[in-house]
Design a protein around this motif. Structure first.
Motif, PDB file in Angstrom:
ATOM      1  N   VAL A 246       0.837  -1.194   0.000  1.00 57.35           N
ATOM      2  CA  VAL A 246       0.000   0.000   0.000  1.00 57.35           C
ATOM      3  C   VAL A 246       0.873   1.246   0.000  1.00 57.35           C
ATOM      4  O   VAL A 246       1.985   1.251   0.538  1.00 57.35           O
ATOM      5  CB  VAL A 246      -0.980   0.025   1.194  1.00 57.35           C
ATOM      6  CG1 VAL A 246      -1.899  -1.171   1.173  1.00 57.35           C
ATOM      7  CG2 VAL A 246      -0.239   0.119   2.507  1.00 57.35           C
ATOM      8  N   THR A 247       0.316   2.288  -0.604  1.00 61.20           N
ATOM      9  CA  THR A 247       1.007   3.570  -0.676  1.00 61.20           C
ATOM     10  C   THR A 247       0.063   4.681  -0.263  1.00 61.20           C
ATOM     11  O   THR A 247      -1.099   4.714  -0.698  1.00 61.20           O
ATOM     12  CB  THR A 247       1.529   3.831  -2.104  1.00 61.20           C
ATOM     13  OG1 THR A 247       2.466   2.809  -2.455  1.00 61.20           O
ATOM     14  CG2 THR A 247       2.219   5.178  -2.186  1.00 61.20           C
ATOM     15  N   ILE A 248       0.560   5.558   0.581  1.00 61.04           N
ATOM     16  CA  ILE A 248      -0.175   6.743   1.029  1.00 61.04           C
ATOM     17  C   ILE A 248       0.622   7.954   0.575  1.00 61.04           C
ATOM     18  O   ILE A 248       1.857   7.970   0.682  1.00 61.04           O
ATOM     19  CB  ILE A 248      -0.333   6.740   2.562  1.00 61.04           C
ATOM     20  CG1 ILE A 248      -1.120   5.498   3.012  1.00 61.04           C
ATOM     21  CG2 ILE A 248      -1.007   8.010   3.044  1.00 61.04           C
ATOM     22  CD1 ILE A 248      -1.079   5.255   4.509  1.00 61.04           C
ATOM     23  N   THR A 249      -0.081   8.959   0.074  1.00 59.38           N
ATOM     24  CA  THR A 249       0.622  10.139  -0.414  1.00 59.38           C
ATOM     25  C   THR A 249       0.319  11.355   0.445  1.00 59.38           C
ATOM     26  O   THR A 249      -0.728  11.446   1.092  1.00 59.38           O
ATOM     27  CB  THR A 249       0.283  10.427  -1.879  1.00 59.38           C
ATOM     28  OG1 THR A 249      -1.110  10.761  -1.968  1.00 59.38           O
ATOM     29  CG2 THR A 249       0.560   9.229  -2.750  1.00 59.38           C
TER      30      THR A 249
ATOM     31  N   ASN B 231      11.333  20.903   1.364  1.00 61.06           N
ATOM     32  CA  ASN B 231      12.573  20.132   1.311  1.00 61.06           C
ATOM     33  C   ASN B 231      12.260  18.697   1.740  1.00 61.06           C
ATOM     34  O   ASN B 231      11.412  18.050   1.115  1.00 61.06           O
ATOM     35  CB  ASN B 231      13.628  20.796   2.194  1.00 61.06           C
ATOM     36  CG  ASN B 231      15.042  20.331   1.861  1.00 61.06           C
ATOM     37  OD1 ASN B 231      15.230  19.245   1.322  1.00 61.06           O
ATOM     38  ND2 ASN B 231      16.024  21.139   2.178  1.00 61.06           N
ATOM     39  N   ASN B 232      12.907  18.214   2.783  1.00 65.93           N
ATOM     40  CA  ASN B 232      12.594  16.858   3.259  1.00 65.93           C
ATOM     41  C   ASN B 232      12.075  16.877   4.701  1.00 65.93           C
ATOM     42  O   ASN B 232      12.157  15.881   5.413  1.00 65.93           O
ATOM     43  CB  ASN B 232      13.817  15.956   3.168  1.00 65.93           C
ATOM     44  CG  ASN B 232      14.908  16.350   4.142  1.00 65.93           C
ATOM     45  OD1 ASN B 232      14.959  17.496   4.588  1.00 65.93           O
ATOM     46  ND2 ASN B 232      15.774  15.418   4.484  1.00 65.93           N
TER      47      ASN B 232
ATOM     48  N   ALA C  44      12.415  12.899   8.264  1.00 62.26           N
ATOM     49  CA  ALA C  44      13.152  13.474   7.131  1.00 62.26           C
ATOM     50  C   ALA C  44      12.828  12.755   5.825  1.00 62.26           C
ATOM     51  O   ALA C  44      13.719  12.472   5.021  1.00 62.26           O
ATOM     52  CB  ALA C  44      14.656  13.473   7.410  1.00 62.26           C
ATOM     53  N   ALA C  45      11.579  12.455   5.658  1.00 58.36           N
ATOM     54  CA  ALA C  45      10.997  11.896   4.437  1.00 58.36           C
ATOM     55  C   ALA C  45      11.362  10.453   4.138  1.00 58.36           C
ATOM     56  O   ALA C  45      10.521   9.704   3.639  1.00 58.36           O
ATOM     57  CB  ALA C  45      11.338  12.764   3.219  1.00 58.36           C
ATOM     58  N   THR C  46      12.601  10.056   4.444  1.00 58.71           N
ATOM     59  CA  THR C  46      13.048   8.740   3.998  1.00 58.71           C
ATOM     60  C   THR C  46      13.737   7.897   5.064  1.00 58.71           C
ATOM     61  O   THR C  46      14.029   6.717   4.816  1.00 58.71           O
ATOM     62  CB  THR C  46      14.045   8.880   2.821  1.00 58.71           C
ATOM     63  OG1 THR C  46      15.188   9.623   3.275  1.00 58.71           O
ATOM     64  CG2 THR C  46      13.421   9.597   1.635  1.00 58.71           C
TER      65      THR C  46
ATOM     66  N   SER D  63      11.350  -2.890   8.425  1.00 55.99           N
ATOM     67  CA  SER D  63      11.836  -2.414   7.125  1.00 55.99           C
ATOM     68  C   SER D  63      10.798  -2.487   6.025  1.00 55.99           C
ATOM     69  O   SER D  63      11.046  -2.013   4.913  1.00 55.99           O
ATOM     70  CB  SER D  63      13.072  -3.220   6.720  1.00 55.99           C
ATOM     71  OG  SER D  63      12.747  -4.593   6.638  1.00 55.99           O
ATOM     72  N   ARG D  64       9.633  -3.057   6.302  1.00 57.88           N
ATOM     73  CA  ARG D  64       8.561  -3.037   5.285  1.00 57.88           C
ATOM     74  C   ARG D  64       8.002  -1.632   5.096  1.00 57.88           C
ATOM     75  O   ARG D  64       7.296  -1.372   4.129  1.00 57.88           O
ATOM     76  CB  ARG D  64       7.438  -4.016   5.643  1.00 57.88           C
ATOM     77  CG  ARG D  64       6.713  -3.715   6.917  1.00 57.88           C
ATOM     78  CD  ARG D  64       5.624  -4.760   7.174  1.00 57.88           C
ATOM     79  NE  ARG D  64       4.910  -4.522   8.420  1.00 57.88           N
ATOM     80  CZ  ARG D  64       5.302  -4.976   9.590  1.00 57.88           C
ATOM     81  NH1 ARG D  64       6.403  -5.701   9.687  1.00 57.88           N
ATOM     82  NH2 ARG D  64       4.588  -4.725  10.683  1.00 57.88           N
ATOM     83  N   PHE D  65       8.295  -0.732   6.039  1.00 61.93           N
ATOM     84  CA  PHE D  65       7.905   0.668   5.903  1.00 61.93           C
ATOM     85  C   PHE D  65       9.016   1.437   5.186  1.00 61.93           C
ATOM     86  O   PHE D  65      10.197   1.270   5.490  1.00 61.93           O
ATOM     87  CB  PHE D  65       7.660   1.314   7.268  1.00 61.93           C
ATOM     88  CG  PHE D  65       6.459   0.786   7.996  1.00 61.93           C
ATOM     89  CD1 PHE D  65       6.582  -0.280   8.874  1.00 61.93           C
ATOM     90  CD2 PHE D  65       5.203   1.349   7.797  1.00 61.93           C
ATOM     91  CE1 PHE D  65       5.465  -0.780   9.544  1.00 61.93           C
ATOM     92  CE2 PHE D  65       4.091   0.858   8.457  1.00 61.93           C
ATOM     93  CZ  PHE D  65       4.217  -0.211   9.331  1.00 61.93           C
ATOM     94  N   SER D  66       8.620   2.266   4.234  1.00 59.42           N
ATOM     95  CA  SER D  66       9.587   3.124   3.574  1.00 59.42           C
ATOM     96  C   SER D  66       8.934   4.433   3.179  1.00 59.42           C
ATOM     97  O   SER D  66       7.710   4.495   2.990  1.00 59.42           O
ATOM     98  CB  SER D  66      10.198   2.436   2.348  1.00 59.42           C
ATOM     99  OG  SER D  66       9.202   2.184   1.384  1.00 59.42           O
ATOM    100  N   GLY D  67       9.755   5.454   3.072  1.00 60.16           N
ATOM    101  CA  GLY D  67       9.272   6.764   2.673  1.00 60.16           C
ATOM    102  C   GLY D  67      10.091   7.306   1.530  1.00 60.16           C
ATOM    103  O   GLY D  67      11.276   6.998   1.390  1.00 60.16           O
ATOM    104  N   SER D  68       9.444   8.113   0.699  1.00 65.48           N
ATOM    105  CA  SER D  68      10.152   8.736  -0.402  1.00 65.48           C
ATOM    106  C   SER D  68       9.584  10.125  -0.647  1.00 65.48           C
ATOM    107  O   SER D  68       8.524  10.479  -0.119  1.00 65.48           O
ATOM    108  CB  SER D  68      10.032   7.896  -1.681  1.00 65.48           C
ATOM    109  OG  SER D  68       8.684   7.833  -2.108  1.00 65.48           O
ATOM    110  N   GLY D  69      10.333  10.892  -1.436  1.00 65.84           N
ATOM    111  CA  GLY D  69       9.859  12.213  -1.825  1.00 65.84           C
ATOM    112  C   GLY D  69      10.721  13.329  -1.299  1.00 65.84           C
ATOM    113  O   GLY D  69      11.546  13.147  -0.400  1.00 65.84           O
TER     114      GLY D  69
END
Lengths: 107, 112
Positions: A19-22, A30-31, A50-52, A60-66
């Motif tokens: 799943v992805t949440i935006t 910034n971040n 800090a976004a990531t 580790s199944r959780f990740s962030g990007s952007g």
């Protein structure tokens, strides 16, 4: 104030799903974007900062990007304990602000 | 590990002052920023403000000058005062060390 808008507001998914949440900020932050998980009756728990960067102890199944204005939280394979409400939050400028939340429910 | 515990009245009358204290245990209050956040079904999560251990503060302008925060490093406590409360101030109030450590939260109801 910097607004942060999450989507979707609710989401139904099954164990093992990805799943992805935006989260979208009303200006470049910034971040300076963090993700929190909240279960009923409990305080929010920091997942990603800090976004990531994964907070210590978070699976580790959780990740962030952007970066900038657009961010995502991804859960790679849903586990039973992941059904909760997720909030993004910016700390680029005061007043710090939170998204309205995404409630993740079992399908 | 560091733990935070909110304390204070759970019921406040309209127009009166809400006062809460957060006690820091298991670690030092020094050299950190400390925040208050509240959560209600209507407004969601709302940052109230922060106080540095030295006493400098930053408040959410939405609270229109009704907020005061203070810190007592000798007691490892920091406090929140919110004046002229209305029903709209009914919420669960959290103290936090942004953003890794949160208290359990305390429900404050504004009602006569």
């Amino acid at each position: 104030d910097i607004q942060v808008t999450q989507s979707p507001s609710s989401l139904s998914a099954s164990i093992g799903d990805r799943v992805t949440i935006t989260c979208r900020a009303s200006q470049d932050i910034n971040n300076y974007l963090h993700w929190h998980q909240q279960t009923p009756g409990k305080a929010p728990k920091l997942l990603i900062y800090a976004a990531t960067t994964l907070q210590s102890g978070v699976p580790s199944r959780f990740s962030g990007s952007g970066s900038g204005t657009d961010f995502t939280l991804t859960i790679s394979s849903l586990q039973p304990e992941d059904f909760a409400t997720y909030y993004c939050q910016q700390s680029y400028g005061t007043p710090y602000t939170f998204g309205q939340g995404t409630k993740l429910e079992i399908k | 590990q560091v733990q935070l515990q909110e304390s204070g009245p759970g019921l406040v009358k309209p127009s009166e002052t809400l006062s809460l204290t957060c006690t820091v245990s298991g670690g030092s209050i020094n050299n950190y920023y400390w925040s208050w956040i509240r959560q209600s079904p209507v407004k969601g999560l709302e940052w109230i403000g922060y106080i540095y251990y030295s006493g400098s503060t930053n408040y959410n302008p939405s609270l229109k000058g009704r907020v005061t925060m203070s810190v007592d490093t000798s007691r490892s406590q920091f406090s929140l005062r919110l004046t002229s409360v209305t029903a709209a101030d009914t919420a669960v109030y959290y103290c936090a060390r942004p953003w890794t450590i949160w208290g359990q939260g305390t429900l404050v109801t504004v009602s006569s």
